[in-house]
Every structure is written in C-alpha cells, then in structure tokens.
Design a protein around this motif. Structure first.
Motif, PDB file in Angstrom:
ATOM      1  N   PRO A  37      52.136  -7.702  66.599  1.00 36.77           N
ATOM      2  CA  PRO A  37      53.051  -8.832  66.394  1.00 36.77           C
ATOM      3  C   PRO A  37      52.911  -9.916  67.464  1.00 36.77           C
ATOM      4  O   PRO A  37      53.090 -11.088  67.178  1.00 36.77           O
ATOM      5  CB  PRO A  37      54.433  -8.201  66.432  1.00 36.77           C
ATOM      6  CG  PRO A  37      54.261  -6.876  67.055  1.00 36.77           C
ATOM      7  CD  PRO A  37      52.854  -6.452  66.834  1.00 36.77           C
ATOM      8  N   TYR A  38      52.554  -9.540  68.684  1.00 39.07           N
ATOM      9  CA  TYR A  38      52.385 -10.535  69.738  1.00 39.07           C
ATOM     10  C   TYR A  38      51.129 -11.372  69.487  1.00 39.07           C
ATOM     11  O   TYR A  38      51.124 -12.587  69.687  1.00 39.07           O
ATOM     12  CB  TYR A  38      52.316  -9.858  71.106  1.00 39.07           C
ATOM     13  CG  TYR A  38      53.551  -9.069  71.399  1.00 39.07           C
ATOM     14  CD1 TYR A  38      54.747  -9.713  71.677  1.00 39.07           C
ATOM     15  CD2 TYR A  38      53.537  -7.679  71.371  1.00 39.07           C
ATOM     16  CE1 TYR A  38      55.901  -8.992  71.928  1.00 39.07           C
ATOM     17  CE2 TYR A  38      54.677  -6.954  71.629  1.00 39.07           C
ATOM     18  CZ  TYR A  38      55.856  -7.614  71.905  1.00 39.07           C
ATOM     19  OH  TYR A  38      56.990  -6.906  72.152  1.00 39.07           O
ATOM     20  N   ALA A  39      50.084 -10.715  69.024  1.00 38.63           N
ATOM     21  CA  ALA A  39      48.860 -11.432  68.683  1.00 38.63           C
ATOM     22  C   ALA A  39      49.078 -12.312  67.447  1.00 38.63           C
ATOM     23  O   ALA A  39      48.540 -13.422  67.371  1.00 38.63           O
ATOM     24  CB  ALA A  39      47.729 -10.451  68.440  1.00 38.63           C
ATOM     25  N   GLN A  40      49.870 -11.835  66.502  1.00 38.48           N
ATOM     26  CA  GLN A  40      50.162 -12.637  65.315  1.00 38.48           C
ATOM     27  C   GLN A  40      50.898 -13.912  65.699  1.00 38.48           C
ATOM     28  O   GLN A  40      50.659 -14.966  65.121  1.00 38.48           O
ATOM     29  CB  GLN A  40      50.997 -11.833  64.322  1.00 38.48           C
ATOM     30  CG  GLN A  40      50.231 -10.749  63.629  1.00 38.48           C
ATOM     31  CD  GLN A  40      51.111  -9.897  62.742  1.00 38.48           C
ATOM     32  OE1 GLN A  40      52.313 -10.114  62.635  1.00 38.48           O
ATOM     33  NE2 GLN A  40      50.512  -8.915  62.088  1.00 38.48           N
ATOM     34  N   SER A  42      50.588 -15.666  68.496  1.00 37.56           N
ATOM     35  CA  SER A  42      49.640 -16.647  69.023  1.00 37.56           C
ATOM     36  C   SER A  42      48.713 -17.162  67.915  1.00 37.56           C
ATOM     37  O   SER A  42      48.319 -18.325  67.920  1.00 37.56           O
ATOM     38  CB  SER A  42      48.844 -16.069  70.183  1.00 37.56           C
ATOM     39  OG  SER A  42      48.277 -14.841  69.851  1.00 37.56           O
ATOM     40  N   TRP A  43      48.379 -16.320  66.939  1.00 43.84           N
ATOM     41  CA  TRP A  43      47.564 -16.733  65.799  1.00 43.84           C
ATOM     42  C   TRP A  43      48.314 -17.777  64.970  1.00 43.84           C
ATOM     43  O   TRP A  43      47.753 -18.804  64.579  1.00 43.84           O
ATOM     44  CB  TRP A  43      47.240 -15.497  64.976  1.00 43.84           C
ATOM     45  CG  TRP A  43      46.342 -15.663  63.794  1.00 43.84           C
ATOM     46  CD1 TRP A  43      45.573 -16.736  63.476  1.00 43.84           C
ATOM     47  CD2 TRP A  43      46.113 -14.699  62.774  1.00 43.84           C
ATOM     48  NE1 TRP A  43      44.880 -16.493  62.317  1.00 43.84           N
ATOM     49  CE2 TRP A  43      45.193 -15.249  61.876  1.00 43.84           C
ATOM     50  CE3 TRP A  43      46.592 -13.421  62.543  1.00 43.84           C
ATOM     51  CZ2 TRP A  43      44.743 -14.566  60.753  1.00 43.84           C
ATOM     52  CZ3 TRP A  43      46.139 -12.744  61.432  1.00 43.84           C
ATOM     53  CH2 TRP A  43      45.221 -13.312  60.549  1.00 43.84           C
ATOM     54  N   ILE A  44      49.585 -17.536  64.708  1.00 42.38           N
ATOM     55  CA  ILE A  44      50.403 -18.480  63.944  1.00 42.38           C
ATOM     56  C   ILE A  44      50.532 -19.806  64.688  1.00 42.38           C
ATOM     57  O   ILE A  44      50.419 -20.884  64.091  1.00 42.38           O
ATOM     58  CB  ILE A  44      51.795 -17.875  63.652  1.00 42.38           C
ATOM     59  CG1 ILE A  44      51.657 -16.735  62.646  1.00 42.38           C
ATOM     60  CG2 ILE A  44      52.767 -18.930  63.150  1.00 42.38           C
ATOM     61  CD1 ILE A  44      52.903 -15.880  62.511  1.00 42.38           C
ATOM     62  N   THR A  45      50.735 -19.745  65.997  1.00 43.16           N
ATOM     63  CA  THR A  45      50.852 -20.970  66.798  1.00 43.16           C
ATOM     64  C   THR A  45      49.563 -21.768  66.753  1.00 43.16           C
ATOM     65  O   THR A  45      49.578 -22.988  66.606  1.00 43.16           O
ATOM     66  CB  THR A  45      51.205 -20.620  68.257  1.00 43.16           C
ATOM     67  OG1 THR A  45      52.417 -19.872  68.257  1.00 43.16           O
ATOM     68  CG2 THR A  45      51.361 -21.864  69.099  1.00 43.16           C
ATOM     69  N   ARG A  46      48.419 -21.088  66.864  1.00 47.87           N
ATOM     70  CA  ARG A  46      47.107 -21.747  66.766  1.00 47.87           C
ATOM     71  C   ARG A  46      46.976 -22.473  65.429  1.00 47.87           C
ATOM     72  O   ARG A  46      46.558 -23.629  65.369  1.00 47.87           O
ATOM     73  CB  ARG A  46      46.010 -20.706  66.924  1.00 47.87           C
ATOM     74  CG  ARG A  46      44.626 -21.183  66.535  1.00 47.87           C
ATOM     75  CD  ARG A  46      43.712 -19.955  66.400  1.00 47.87           C
ATOM     76  NE  ARG A  46      42.503 -20.245  65.695  1.00 47.87           N
ATOM     77  CZ  ARG A  46      42.250 -19.894  64.448  1.00 47.87           C
ATOM     78  NH1 ARG A  46      43.137 -19.242  63.733  1.00 47.87           N
ATOM     79  NH2 ARG A  46      41.114 -20.190  63.875  1.00 47.87           N
ATOM     80  N   VAL A  79      45.602  -7.286  73.714  1.00 40.78           N
ATOM     81  CA  VAL A  79      45.479  -8.506  72.924  1.00 40.78           C
ATOM     82  C   VAL A  79      46.860  -9.135  72.887  1.00 40.78           C
ATOM     83  O   VAL A  79      47.863  -8.463  73.053  1.00 40.78           O
ATOM     84  CB  VAL A  79      44.968  -8.205  71.484  1.00 40.78           C
ATOM     85  CG1 VAL A  79      43.564  -7.722  71.501  1.00 40.78           C
ATOM     86  CG2 VAL A  79      45.867  -7.258  70.744  1.00 40.78           C
ATOM     87  N   SER A  80      47.019 -10.321  72.704  1.00 41.91           N
ATOM     88  CA  SER A  80      46.060 -11.384  72.500  1.00 41.91           C
ATOM     89  C   SER A  80      45.597 -11.948  73.834  1.00 41.91           C
ATOM     90  O   SER A  80      46.313 -11.923  74.808  1.00 41.91           O
ATOM     91  CB  SER A  80      46.662 -12.479  71.645  1.00 41.91           C
ATOM     92  OG  SER A  80      47.741 -13.106  72.281  1.00 41.91           O
ATOM     93  N   SER A  81      44.363 -12.451  73.829  1.00 42.30           N
ATOM     94  CA  SER A  81      43.845 -13.111  75.014  1.00 42.30           C
ATOM     95  C   SER A  81      43.056 -14.334  74.571  1.00 42.30           C
ATOM     96  O   SER A  81      42.465 -14.351  73.503  1.00 42.30           O
ATOM     97  CB  SER A  81      42.969 -12.155  75.833  1.00 42.30           C
ATOM     98  OG  SER A  81      41.834 -11.783  75.103  1.00 42.30           O
TER      99      SER A  81
END
Length: 86
Positions: A37-40, A42-46, A79-81
């Motif tokens: 969920p934390y990586a998701q 940052s993916w959504i923000t990108r 992740v995320s990095s």
C-alpha cells in the motif's frame, strides 16, 4: 515481459532470477511492489502528477527480491524507492 490486468499492461515484477538490468543509466525510476500500500501511494502520486514519461516504473517481487536491489538501489531493502540520477 508484460501481463494484462484489466484494460492495461503492467510490467512483470523482477525477482532474484533477473540479473542486474539496464536500470543504472541515469533515468529516474520508481521501484515498487504491486501489493504494497505504501508503494501504491507513491505510484498513484506519480500518475496523478503526470510523471509517467519522466519516472519509469520498476516492479520488485518482495517474496523473492533480486540481490542487486539491496546492494545497488536501497540498502534497507524496502519498497518504494526512487532512483534519481544514479
């Protein structure tokens, strides 16, 4: 190298069988896991900011991480990095 999910293609997650890839070429990359969920976040923000062309997505398999990820990208091995200019 891609899998179909709903109506768009997602790259396959890299695991320990993948050798050190072409990633260290100076481009910006976001290393994520699809289930984290934390990586998701940052993916959504990108995607929301429209940075798909500037920041490439690199999915990592958390159950079978590549050794080069901890050594070369992010020593805490989470992740995320974001890889920015090497």
């Amino acid at each position: 190298m891609f899998q179909l999910t709903s109506n768009f293609w997602l790259p396959l997650s890299l695991d320990s069988t993948f050798q050190l890839p072409y990633f260290f070429d100076g481009t910006n990359k976001l290393h994520i896991n699809y289930q984290c969920p934390y990586a998701q976040r940052s993916w959504i923000t990108r995607n929301f900011k429209g940075l798909q062309d500037k920041i490439k997505l690199v999915p990592i398999d958390l159950q079978n991480r590549p050794a080069w990820y901890k050594e070369k990208v992010y020593p805490p091995n989470k992740v995320s990095s974001l890889e920015h200019n090497n």
